[in-house]
Design an enzyme around this catalytic site. Structure first.
Site, PDB file in Angstrom:
ATOM      1  N   GLU A  92       8.611  -0.118  -8.281  1.00  0.00           N
ATOM      2  CA  GLU A  92       7.378  -1.144  -8.658  1.00  0.00           C
ATOM      3  C   GLU A  92       7.174  -1.348 -10.115  1.00  0.00           C
ATOM      4  O   GLU A  92       6.880  -2.176 -10.856  1.00  0.00           O
ATOM      5  CB  GLU A  92       6.074  -0.867  -7.824  1.00  0.00           C
ATOM      6  CG  GLU A  92       6.255  -1.412  -6.420  1.00  0.00           C
ATOM      7  CD  GLU A  92       6.872  -0.498  -5.637  1.00  0.00           C
ATOM      8  OE1 GLU A  92       7.074  -0.790  -4.254  1.00  0.00           O
ATOM      9  OE2 GLU A  92       7.457   0.591  -6.168  1.00  0.00           O
ATOM     10  N   HIS A 161      -1.069   2.499   3.347  1.00  0.00           N
ATOM     11  CA  HIS A 161      -0.588   1.412   3.531  1.00  0.00           C
ATOM     12  C   HIS A 161      -1.717   0.133   3.813  1.00  0.00           C
ATOM     13  O   HIS A 161      -1.784  -1.008   3.908  1.00  0.00           O
ATOM     14  CB  HIS A 161       0.589   1.189   4.522  1.00  0.00           C
ATOM     15  CG  HIS A 161       1.707   1.768   4.291  1.00  0.00           C
ATOM     16  ND1 HIS A 161       1.853   3.078   4.521  1.00  0.00           N
ATOM     17  CD2 HIS A 161       2.838   1.352   3.850  1.00  0.00           C
ATOM     18  CE1 HIS A 161       3.206   3.555   4.342  1.00  0.00           C
ATOM     19  NE2 HIS A 161       3.785   2.429   3.855  1.00  0.00           N
TER      20      HIS A 161
END
Length: 363
Positions: A92, A161
């Site tokens: 990322e 998450h």
């Protein structure tokens, strides 16, 4: 009341659609409305903007040949090729940095994070590189970039998450932060975000991707956009104002339907944009209803609801409140994995009903 919790049950989607069917539309909208999933609305927005402007490109993990982890980019790689739909390694920080650099150089990247939880790996680029550059360059360098992907709680994916990052990014000057709810929201706001000259954080919800919402003829057109910073009144009422964003709007509509059966009409405001925040729509509603409850799936401390309540307290609307405003949030703890505990950690519609009855002193 700050510790109110909600369980999202397995019938939520069907309940939501029943609520939507009961919503009042004008005759012309009702006749012309077509159902479209949130996933397809996002895909349509990306396709139309890529076709309109060759500077727009998409990059992220599995966005190209696999059609996206959630199939939001389905078909775009085959249509636009390797140069405009780019699969990246699992880094990322790496691909967010590439995207920011491309935006500084005049392109218009759409950077997909498979989940915004993993965008923490790239937060230096989002904040220090993208958000601050226009200011630090004295207005010489724009960064027209969209960071998008699923945000907040899904189902059975645990603490790493399931965080909602709405309040995190809304805290930072230099960013616009969007948290859409319906298919029209998603299409109109994503197109507006891509066209915006500044960085936009676009927070989707995994559990809404497959939900169908009505799309008007206007929303189906290639020119349809929704201005960033404008909330929407999803349901009118005059007894209490319910303010929410993203998935939490579901809960408010379900609760409002139940309350209507008891003679209580709740006004439901879909924020759509967290920064800038449409405080005018909120205060106008509070002046009418004299009661305010904010609902969110994120944590309570320094949350979106905290900002909503603070802004109302600082406005003239404060003098119209008949009872203290209330926040309904997720539990102030990391998201558990076990289903029963996950349910206990999230707000549910019954908690909204309970809170409304309490502030209205209703049975």
């Amino acid at each position: 009341m700050a510790n109110l919790r909600i369980t999202i049950n397995s019938n939520l989607t069907s309940k939501l659609m029943k609520c939507l069917n009961k919503r009042s539309f004008s005759t012309s909208r009702t006749l012309s409305a077509q159902p479209m999933t949130v996933r397809d609305a996002l895909n349509s927005a990306l396709d139309e903007e890529m076709q309109k402007d060759e500077r727009v490109f998409i990059l992220g993990e599995e966005v190209a040949q696999y059609d996206g982890a959630y199939k939001v980019t389905r078909g775009l790689w085959k249509k636009y090729g390797d140069k405009r739909v780019i699969d990246t390694p699992i880094t990322e920080m790496g691909f967010a940095g590439i995207a920011v650099g491309a935006a500084m150089a005049g392109l218009k990247p759409v950077c997909e994070f498979m989940t915004f939880n993993f965008a923490m790996q790239a937060i230096d680029h989002v904040i220090n590189s993208a958000a601050k550059t226009f200011y630090m360059s004295a207005g010489r360098v724009n960064v027209p970039i969209v960071f998008r992907g699923p945000n907040g709680a899904a189902a059975g994916v645990a603490a790493q998450h399931s965080q909602c990052y709405g309040a995190w990014y809304a805290h930072c000057p230099g960013l616009k932060v969007v948290s859409p709810y319906t298919s029209e929201d998603c299409k109109g706001l994503l197109k507006a975000a891509i066209r915006d000259p500044d960085p936009v954080v676009f927070l989707e919800n995994e559990l809404l991707y497959g939900v169908q919402f009505p799309m008007s003829d206007e929303a189906l057109s290639n020119d349809f956009t929704i201005p960033i910073g404008k909330a929407k009144v999803e349901r009118s009422g005059n007894h209490v104002t319910l303010v929410a964003h993203s998935k939490a709007v579901d809960l408010c509509l379900i609760a409002a339907t139940e309350l209507a059966g008891k003679g209580i009409e709740a006004e439901v405001i879909n924020l759509r944009s967290l920064r800038p925040l449409d405080i005018d729509t909120i205060t106008s509603s509070v002046v009418k209803t004299n009661h305010l409850i904010s609902v969110e799936q994120g944590w309570p401390t320094c949350g979106v609801g905290s900002e909503v309540l603070a802004r109302v307290m600082e406005s003239e609307a404060f003098f119209h409140l008949d009872q203290p405003a209330i926040r309904i949030t997720g539990v102030d703890a990391p998201m558990p994995y076990t289903k029963s505990l996950e349910n206990a950690a999230l707000p549910q519609a019954s908690d909204i009903v309970t809170a409304v009855k309490k502030i209205l002193k209703a049975q």
